[in-house]
Scaffold this active site. Structure first.
Site, PDB file in Angstrom:
ATOM      1  N   ASP A   8      53.563  75.074  27.167  1.00 27.86           N
ATOM      2  CA  ASP A   8      52.389  75.886  27.476  1.00 27.86           C
ATOM      3  C   ASP A   8      52.415  77.129  26.608  1.00 27.86           C
ATOM      4  OD1 ASP A   8      52.011  73.971  29.385  1.00 27.86           O
ATOM      5  OD2 ASP A   8      52.275  75.302  31.107  1.00 27.86           O
ATOM      6  N   ASP A 129      43.112  68.973  38.389  1.00 26.90           N
ATOM      7  CA  ASP A 129      44.055  69.918  38.990  1.00 26.90           C
ATOM      8  C   ASP A 129      43.520  70.291  40.365  1.00 26.90           C
ATOM      9  OD1 ASP A 129      45.277  69.897  36.437  1.00 26.90           O
ATOM     10  OD2 ASP A 129      43.907  71.473  35.778  1.00 26.90           O
TER      11      ASP A 129
END
Length: 242
Positions: A8, A129
């Site tokens: 990330d 998500d």
């Protein structure tokens, strides 16, 4: 089952968050390309990368990092975060990214998903998500009223082949994936399902394989040393799929 180490990126740095909370961001590695090299030497073929800044701002950021990794790491890069228009999709896929992940756009702009699937097919995935079953968007800062199963079925109807499911409450916690929700998702759609969030060790990988999932994204467990990449890759088998 493919094992996808996660990198990330926030402001050019390799970071990890806990449950998507940006205030918990901590740097976990010095150099994205060097980190990718470590993962490649560990046997991984695919790399899952996220543009955290892009996810919040809604357009591509840190693209130099992603293109460098795609060009020089020898790995296939799957990229999400801030990809919300055809121009961005085309930019990344024409510059070495192997698969792009649409997240917020799946809920907010389904016509984009339909257009992108028609144009790029298997090079497109949708990331779902969820928190307490409800789909979250815009870097997980907003939560909708849509159940994750409903969105998954809509995406399948559009022709999406690959879904990435994250239970936000498990992400970055090392508490294990949400096996019940993943099992429910796998039973509701015929898409390839990649599990993301919560993987803590090799027993989780074994269980995900038992559930017949297509892939598993591993982040904090690799950086914390609770999961050995080589062992996970060997257990997963052929990584040259997808």
């Amino acid at each position: 089952m493919i094992i996808l180490p996660a990198i990330d990126i926030q402001a050019g740095r390799c970071v990890r968050l806990i449950q998507g909370d940006f205030s918990t961001a901590s740097q976990v590695a010095d150099d994205p390309l060097a980190t990718a090299e470590v993962f490649r030497k560990g046997g991984a073929v695919w790399l899952h990368m996220v543009d955290l800044d892009g996810a919040v701002e809604g357009h591509r950021k840190n693209e130099g990092v992603f293109l460098s990794v795609a060009a020089h790491s020898g790995m296939k890069v799957e990229l999400g975060g801030g990809i919300r228009d055809m121009e961005t999709i085309e930019f990344y896929l024409s510059h070495g990214i192997s698969r792009v992940v649409l997240g917020s756009a799946a809920l907010e702009n389904p016509s984009l998903v339909a257009e992108a699937v028609k144009e790029f097919g298997a090079q497109l995935a949708v990331g779902i998500d969820a928190k307490n079953r409800k789909v979250a968007t815009r870097g997980w800062l907003d939560t909708s009223e849509m159940d994750f199963i409903e969105l998954a079925q809509r995406m399948e109807d559009m022709g999406v082949q690959t879904l990435i499911f994250t239970d936000i409450t498990r992400d970055g916690t090392l508490k294990g994936p949400s096996f019940d929700l993943l099992r429910e998702l796998s039973g509701a759609v015929c898409c390839k399902v990649i599990a993301s969030g919560g993987v803590s060790g090799i027993e989780d990988i074994k269980e995900l394989m038992h559930e017949g999932l297509y892939g598993a994204i591993c982040g904090k467990s690799l950086y914390a040393g609770t999961l050995g990449l080589g062992e996970a890759v060997r257990l997963g088998g052929d990584q040259n799929v997808g």
